[in-house]
Design a protein around this motif. Structure first.
Motif, PDB file in Angstrom:
ATOM      1  N   GLY A  53       8.490  -6.484 -14.899  1.00  0.00           N
ATOM      2  CA  GLY A  53       8.545  -5.238 -15.657  1.00  0.00           C
ATOM      3  C   GLY A  53       7.208  -4.540 -15.580  1.00  0.00           C
ATOM      4  O   GLY A  53       6.539  -4.570 -14.549  1.00  0.00           O
ATOM      5  N   ASP A  54       6.797  -3.936 -16.681  1.00  0.00           N
ATOM      6  CA  ASP A  54       5.508  -3.256 -16.772  1.00  0.00           C
ATOM      7  C   ASP A  54       4.685  -3.865 -17.903  1.00  0.00           C
ATOM      8  O   ASP A  54       5.231  -4.333 -18.901  1.00  0.00           O
ATOM      9  CB  ASP A  54       5.714  -1.759 -17.073  1.00  0.00           C
ATOM     10  CG  ASP A  54       6.443  -1.047 -15.959  1.00  0.00           C
ATOM     11  OD1 ASP A  54       6.100  -1.266 -14.785  1.00  0.00           O
ATOM     12  OD2 ASP A  54       7.376  -0.269 -16.262  1.00  0.00           O
ATOM     13  N   ASN A  55       3.377  -3.848 -17.743  1.00  0.00           N
ATOM     14  CA  ASN A  55       2.446  -4.239 -18.809  1.00  0.00           C
ATOM     15  C   ASN A  55       2.696  -5.637 -19.369  1.00  0.00           C
ATOM     16  O   ASN A  55       2.701  -5.859 -20.562  1.00  0.00           O
ATOM     17  CB  ASN A  55       2.496  -3.219 -19.957  1.00  0.00           C
ATOM     18  CG  ASN A  55       2.194  -1.818 -19.476  1.00  0.00           C
ATOM     19  OD1 ASN A  55       1.271  -1.634 -18.689  1.00  0.00           O
ATOM     20  ND2 ASN A  55       2.974  -0.853 -19.908  1.00  0.00           N
ATOM     21  N   HIS A  56       2.908  -6.602 -18.470  1.00  0.00           N
ATOM     22  CA  HIS A  56       2.991  -7.995 -18.910  1.00  0.00           C
ATOM     23  C   HIS A  56       2.202  -8.860 -17.938  1.00  0.00           C
ATOM     24  O   HIS A  56       1.896  -8.439 -16.823  1.00  0.00           O
ATOM     25  CB  HIS A  56       4.455  -8.475 -19.010  1.00  0.00           C
ATOM     26  CG  HIS A  56       5.210  -8.503 -17.715  1.00  0.00           C
ATOM     27  ND1 HIS A  56       5.060  -9.501 -16.777  1.00  0.00           N
ATOM     28  CD2 HIS A  56       6.115  -7.643 -17.193  1.00  0.00           C
ATOM     29  CE1 HIS A  56       5.856  -9.266 -15.749  1.00  0.00           C
ATOM     30  NE2 HIS A  56       6.492  -8.131 -15.974  1.00  0.00           N
ATOM     31  N   GLN A  59       2.275  -9.956 -13.358  1.00  0.00           N
ATOM     32  CA  GLN A  59       2.807  -8.935 -12.460  1.00  0.00           C
ATOM     33  C   GLN A  59       2.220  -9.075 -11.049  1.00  0.00           C
ATOM     34  O   GLN A  59       2.766  -8.523 -10.092  1.00  0.00           O
ATOM     35  CB  GLN A  59       2.523  -7.534 -12.998  1.00  0.00           C
ATOM     36  CG  GLN A  59       3.336  -7.217 -14.237  1.00  0.00           C
ATOM     37  CD  GLN A  59       3.122  -5.797 -14.692  1.00  0.00           C
ATOM     38  OE1 GLN A  59       3.918  -4.925 -14.406  1.00  0.00           O
ATOM     39  NE2 GLN A  59       2.026  -5.566 -15.390  1.00  0.00           N
ATOM     40  N   LYS A  80      11.490  -2.472  -8.636  1.00  0.00           N
ATOM     41  CA  LYS A  80      11.339  -3.290  -9.841  1.00  0.00           C
ATOM     42  C   LYS A  80      12.588  -3.180 -10.702  1.00  0.00           C
ATOM     43  O   LYS A  80      13.030  -2.077 -11.011  1.00  0.00           O
ATOM     44  CB  LYS A  80      10.133  -2.842 -10.658  1.00  0.00           C
ATOM     45  CG  LYS A  80       8.813  -3.168 -10.007  1.00  0.00           C
ATOM     46  CD  LYS A  80       7.657  -3.187 -10.996  1.00  0.00           C
ATOM     47  CE  LYS A  80       7.376  -1.867 -11.633  1.00  0.00           C
ATOM     48  NZ  LYS A  80       6.180  -1.903 -12.490  1.00  0.00           N
ATOM     49  N   GLY A  82      12.575  -4.422 -13.775  1.00  0.00           N
ATOM     50  CA  GLY A  82      12.051  -4.146 -15.113  1.00  0.00           C
ATOM     51  C   GLY A  82      12.453  -5.145 -16.169  1.00  0.00           C
ATOM     52  O   GLY A  82      12.515  -4.827 -17.350  1.00  0.00           O
TER      53      GLY A  82
END
Length: 201
Positions: A53-56, A59, A80, A82
């Motif tokens: 996903g984003d901001n984890h 990545q 992605k 997500g």
């Protein structure tokens, strides 16, 4: 290219020694093997769905996947999902087959308790941690039996519809910068890029 060489190329591309990019590379190698295909250099052969996903954390996984499979964001043959998961579905577009490979927690506690990860948790930058400690962490996963660290699905039928690439660039009639035709928006009698148009997307 041998797998260890792919690992070294991955970490060089990624910029630091990292367990997540290493496991991404390993997963990519296994997915290629299961489909009986080689790393792609063009967008027409393979497509990859990477489940991050984003901001984890972790990545970095996607860099390993890109290096191993040749599916890259620049070629638009990776996307992605997500979902925040360390897994991919690799699709052979020509044979219309796919396989899903995911990271499983067999050794993740060992990784989390490594001196490298303890230092990362304390806010120390990866490039400030001795390489010996970083390699110890990577090797926990790279040298582990496949069954301990990966879940490898069966190769399944996967009909793939490719809508092709929208070719061509045009200048935005507001700012003058070049923009892909697919991203032009009509405002009155002008064709504008998204930022100039006021649209969200």
């Amino acid at each position: 290219m041998e797998s260890r060489q792919i690992l070294e190329e991955t970490l060089k591309f990624h910029g630091h020694i990292c367990w997540a990019s290493a496991i991404g590379a390993r997963i990519g190698i296994v997915a290629l093997r299961e489909l009986g295909v080689e790393r792609t250099g063009i967008s027409e052969e393979l497509h990859c769905i990477v489940e991050i996903g984003d901001n984890h954390g972790a990545q970095c996984f996607a860099d390993g996947v890109q290096c191993a499979t040749g599916c890259t964001f620049g070629k638009a043959n990776i996307e992605k999902a997500g979902w925040g998961k360390l897994a991919i579905t690799l699709i052979d577009k020509k044979k219309e087959q796919a396989v899903r490979v995911s990271y499983k927690p067999g050794r993740h506690k060992m990784v989390a308790e490594s001196s490298f990860m303890k230092k990362r948790a304390a806010g120390i930058s990866p490039d400030q941690i001795p390489q010996k400690e970083a390699w110890e962490m990577v090797n926990m996963l790279w040298e582990a039996p496949e069954s301990e660290v990966l879940t490898v699905g069966e190769v399944v039928s996967y009909p793939y519809e490719d809508f092709g690439e929208v070719m061509g660039l045009m200048p935005c009639e507001s700012c003058g910068e070049m923009v892909s035709k697919a991203y032009l928006r009509v405002v009155g009698d002008k064709h504008m890029c998204i930022p100039c148009s006021g649209y969200d997307r």
